[in-house]
Design a protein around this motif. Structure first.
Motif, PDB file in Angstrom:
ATOM      1  N   VAL A 142      35.195  36.276 -23.843  1.00 53.74           N
ATOM      2  CA  VAL A 142      36.180  35.460 -23.121  1.00 53.74           C
ATOM      3  C   VAL A 142      35.608  34.056 -22.972  1.00 53.74           C
ATOM      4  N   VAL A 143      36.334  33.082 -23.509  1.00 59.61           N
ATOM      5  CA  VAL A 143      35.916  31.674 -23.431  1.00 59.61           C
ATOM      6  C   VAL A 143      36.930  30.925 -22.583  1.00 59.61           C
ATOM      7  N   VAL A 144      36.489  30.450 -21.416  1.00 58.41           N
ATOM      8  CA  VAL A 144      37.351  29.652 -20.544  1.00 58.41           C
ATOM      9  C   VAL A 144      37.116  28.186 -20.877  1.00 58.41           C
ATOM     10  N   THR A 145      38.144  27.541 -21.395  1.00 57.92           N
ATOM     11  CA  THR A 145      38.032  26.153 -21.840  1.00 57.92           C
ATOM     12  C   THR A 145      38.604  25.199 -20.788  1.00 57.92           C
ATOM     13  N   PRO A 146      38.201  23.906 -20.846  1.00 60.51           N
ATOM     14  CA  PRO A 146      38.770  22.923 -19.902  1.00 60.51           C
ATOM     15  C   PRO A 146      40.269  22.744 -20.109  1.00 60.51           C
ATOM     16  N   LYS A 147      40.887  22.118 -19.134  1.00 61.18           N
ATOM     17  CA  LYS A 147      42.314  21.812 -19.244  1.00 61.18           C
ATOM     18  C   LYS A 147      42.545  20.759 -20.331  1.00 61.18           C
ATOM     19  N   LYS A 148      43.769  20.719 -20.820  1.00 64.37           N
ATOM     20  CA  LYS A 148      44.117  19.732 -21.825  1.00 64.37           C
ATOM     21  C   LYS A 148      44.242  18.341 -21.205  1.00 64.37           C
ATOM     22  N   ILE A 149      43.920  17.324 -22.012  1.00 67.51           N
ATOM     23  CA  ILE A 149      44.140  15.934 -21.607  1.00 67.51           C
ATOM     24  C   ILE A 149      45.590  15.578 -21.943  1.00 67.51           C
ATOM     25  N   ASN A 150      46.376  15.295 -20.933  1.00 63.55           N
ATOM     26  CA  ASN A 150      47.803  15.032 -21.150  1.00 63.55           C
ATOM     27  C   ASN A 150      48.136  13.546 -21.247  1.00 63.55           C
ATOM     28  N   SER A 151      47.322  12.696 -20.639  1.00 65.28           N
ATOM     29  CA  SER A 151      47.632  11.263 -20.611  1.00 65.28           C
ATOM     30  C   SER A 151      46.556  10.493 -21.374  1.00 65.28           C
ATOM     31  N   ILE A 152      46.907  10.000 -22.576  1.00 58.75           N
ATOM     32  CA  ILE A 152      45.986   9.216 -23.401  1.00 58.75           C
ATOM     33  C   ILE A 152      46.673   7.911 -23.796  1.00 58.75           C
ATOM     34  N   ASN A 153      46.020   6.775 -23.562  1.00 59.57           N
ATOM     35  CA  ASN A 153      46.544   5.458 -23.929  1.00 59.57           C
ATOM     36  C   ASN A 153      45.618   4.820 -24.960  1.00 59.57           C
ATOM     37  N   ILE A 154      46.213   4.294 -26.022  1.00 62.21           N
ATOM     38  CA  ILE A 154      45.453   3.666 -27.104  1.00 62.21           C
ATOM     39  C   ILE A 154      45.886   2.209 -27.242  1.00 62.21           C
ATOM     40  N   ALA A 155      44.903   1.287 -27.282  1.00 60.61           N
ATOM     41  CA  ALA A 155      45.187  -0.144 -27.398  1.00 60.61           C
ATOM     42  C   ALA A 155      44.404  -0.717 -28.577  1.00 60.61           C
ATOM     43  N   PRO A 156      45.091  -1.283 -29.580  1.00 66.30           N
ATOM     44  CA  PRO A 156      44.398  -1.882 -30.726  1.00 66.30           C
ATOM     45  C   PRO A 156      43.609  -3.125 -30.291  1.00 66.30           C
ATOM     46  N   MET A 157      42.440  -3.311 -30.913  1.00 64.18           N
ATOM     47  CA  MET A 157      41.610  -4.493 -30.695  1.00 64.18           C
ATOM     48  C   MET A 157      41.203  -5.029 -32.070  1.00 64.18           C
ATOM     49  N   SER A 158      40.447  -6.073 -32.096  1.00 64.25           N
ATOM     50  CA  SER A 158      39.973  -6.631 -33.366  1.00 64.25           C
ATOM     51  C   SER A 158      38.916  -5.701 -33.954  1.00 64.25           C
ATOM     52  N   ASN A 159      39.255  -5.078 -35.082  1.00 69.01           N
ATOM     53  CA  ASN A 159      38.367  -4.127 -35.763  1.00 69.01           C
ATOM     54  C   ASN A 159      37.918  -2.984 -34.851  1.00 69.01           C
ATOM     55  N   ALA A 160      38.768  -2.626 -33.895  1.00 72.10           N
ATOM     56  CA  ALA A 160      38.398  -1.557 -32.961  1.00 72.10           C
ATOM     57  C   ALA A 160      39.648  -0.965 -32.315  1.00 72.10           C
ATOM     58  N   ILE A 161      39.447   0.189 -31.697  1.00 75.85           N
ATOM     59  CA  ILE A 161      40.499   0.865 -30.947  1.00 75.85           C
ATOM     60  C   ILE A 161      39.925   1.239 -29.578  1.00 75.85           C
ATOM     61  N   ARG A 162      40.674   0.874 -28.535  1.00 78.20           N
ATOM     62  CA  ARG A 162      40.268   1.231 -27.176  1.00 78.20           C
ATOM     63  C   ARG A 162      41.110   2.421 -26.713  1.00 78.20           C
ATOM     64  N   ILE A 163      40.422   3.493 -26.306  1.00 82.32           N
ATOM     65  CA  ILE A 163      41.097   4.715 -25.879  1.00 82.32           C
ATOM     66  C   ILE A 163      40.777   4.970 -24.410  1.00 82.32           C
ATOM     67  N   VAL A 164      41.833   5.164 -23.591  1.00 80.31           N
ATOM     68  CA  VAL A 164      41.672   5.427 -22.164  1.00 80.31           C
ATOM     69  C   VAL A 164      42.500   6.669 -21.828  1.00 80.31           C
ATOM     70  N   TRP A 165      41.944   7.547 -21.030  1.00 84.68           N
ATOM     71  CA  TRP A 165      42.652   8.778 -20.666  1.00 84.68           C
ATOM     72  C   TRP A 165      42.434   9.116 -19.196  1.00 84.68           C
ATOM     73  N   GLU A 166      43.265  10.009 -18.722  1.00 86.76           N
ATOM     74  CA  GLU A 166      43.171  10.460 -17.332  1.00 86.76           C
ATOM     75  C   GLU A 166      42.181  11.609 -17.242  1.00 86.76           C
ATOM     76  N   GLY A 167      41.107  11.399 -16.491  1.00 88.30           N
ATOM     77  CA  GLY A 167      40.044  12.393 -16.405  1.00 88.30           C
ATOM     78  C   GLY A 167      40.412  13.581 -15.530  1.00 88.30           C
ATOM     79  N   LEU A 168      39.635  14.644 -15.681  1.00 86.12           N
ATOM     80  CA  LEU A 168      39.811  15.856 -14.903  1.00 86.12           C
ATOM     81  C   LEU A 168      38.575  16.081 -14.041  1.00 86.12           C
ATOM     82  N   ASP A 169      38.787  16.547 -12.823  1.00 92.09           N
ATOM     83  CA  ASP A 169      37.685  16.679 -11.873  1.00 92.09           C
ATOM     84  C   ASP A 169      36.599  17.634 -12.358  1.00 92.09           C
ATOM     85  N   GLU A 170      36.998  18.715 -13.045  1.00 89.41           N
ATOM     86  CA  GLU A 170      36.007  19.727 -13.420  1.00 89.41           C
ATOM     87  C   GLU A 170      35.284  19.419 -14.719  1.00 89.41           C
ATOM     88  N   ASP A 171      35.672  18.337 -15.440  1.00 88.57           N
ATOM     89  CA  ASP A 171      35.038  18.018 -16.721  1.00 88.57           C
ATOM     90  C   ASP A 171      33.713  17.293 -16.523  1.00 88.57           C
TER      91      ASP A 171
END
Length: 205
Positions: A142-171
């Motif tokens: 039995v493998v109990v896995t963390p909850k899914k990340i439901n809120s992910i925001n991606i913002a393009p930058m110069s030669n890069a990608i910025r990724i921001v998400w809503e964290g979970l307390d138990e992670d």
């Protein structure tokens, strides 16, 4: 014991009964005057043959590994062989009750059902044993896995990608993967303890 309509019912239990053997029973009524006992000997005998118990020979689980997220539950089914065993019930035991617990449900046509309820992320084992003392057992991971990340925001930058998400307390942290069209696989590009990651060295389209 209970009594009604002139009939008295008494339940007896003995440990000397053997499957397949025949036994004879009688009930002798007794009266007493406080000192002496008066028995009625003209009673009927009843012959009883106890059937040979059919023991569970094998248990088949529907999965070898149960992956269940923290924010959900998962059903388990376990089928016994033979399905007409005298005592077809199974006993579900979670080896580490701090990570998850199991809720036993009904038994239908030789198949036992239960529900996995996760409590904390981690790995444990579930034991499924026959209740007829035939020493037949089956184990699954039995493998109990963390909850899914439901809120992910991606913002393009110069030669890069910025990724921001809503964290979970138990992670404790997060792995970031980028899909590779050439290899048709997901490559690990980040391992962070925050809720933000910038993937650099990319080509602007």
């Amino acid at each position: 014991p209970k009594q009604g309509n002139g009939t008295k019912y008494t339940y007896i239990q003995t440990k000397d009964i053997k499957d397949g053997d025949s036994y004879r029973y009688t009930v002798v009524p007794v009266l007493t005057d406080g000192t002496n006992y008066f028995r009625m000997y003209d009673t009927k005998w009843i012959n009883v043959t106890f059937p040979t118990a059919i023991l569970v020979e094998n248990i088949d689980l529907d999965k070898d590994v149960y992956n269940v997220p923290l924010d959900s539950t998962m059903g388990i089914s376990a089928k016994i062989t033979p399905d007409d065993a005298s005592y077809g019930d199974l006993i579900f035991t979670m080896m580490n009750s701090k990570l998850a617990y199991v809720e036993q449900k009904e038994t239908v046509n030789g198949t036992n059902y239960a529900i996995l309820n996760p409590k904390k992320a981690g790995t444990t084992t579930i034991e499924v044993a026959a209740a007829d003392n035939s020493n037949v057992k089956k184990y699954a991971k039995v493998v109990v896995t963390p909850k899914k990340i439901n809120s992910i925001n991606i913002a393009p930058m110069s030669n890069a990608i910025r990724i921001v998400w809503e964290g979970l307390d138990e992670d404790d942290g997060y792995f970031i993967y980028r899909y590779n069209d050439t290899t048709d696989k997901w490559d690990t590009v980040g391992d962070v303890r925050t809720t933000e990651f910038i993937d650099t060295g990319l080509e602007n389209n």
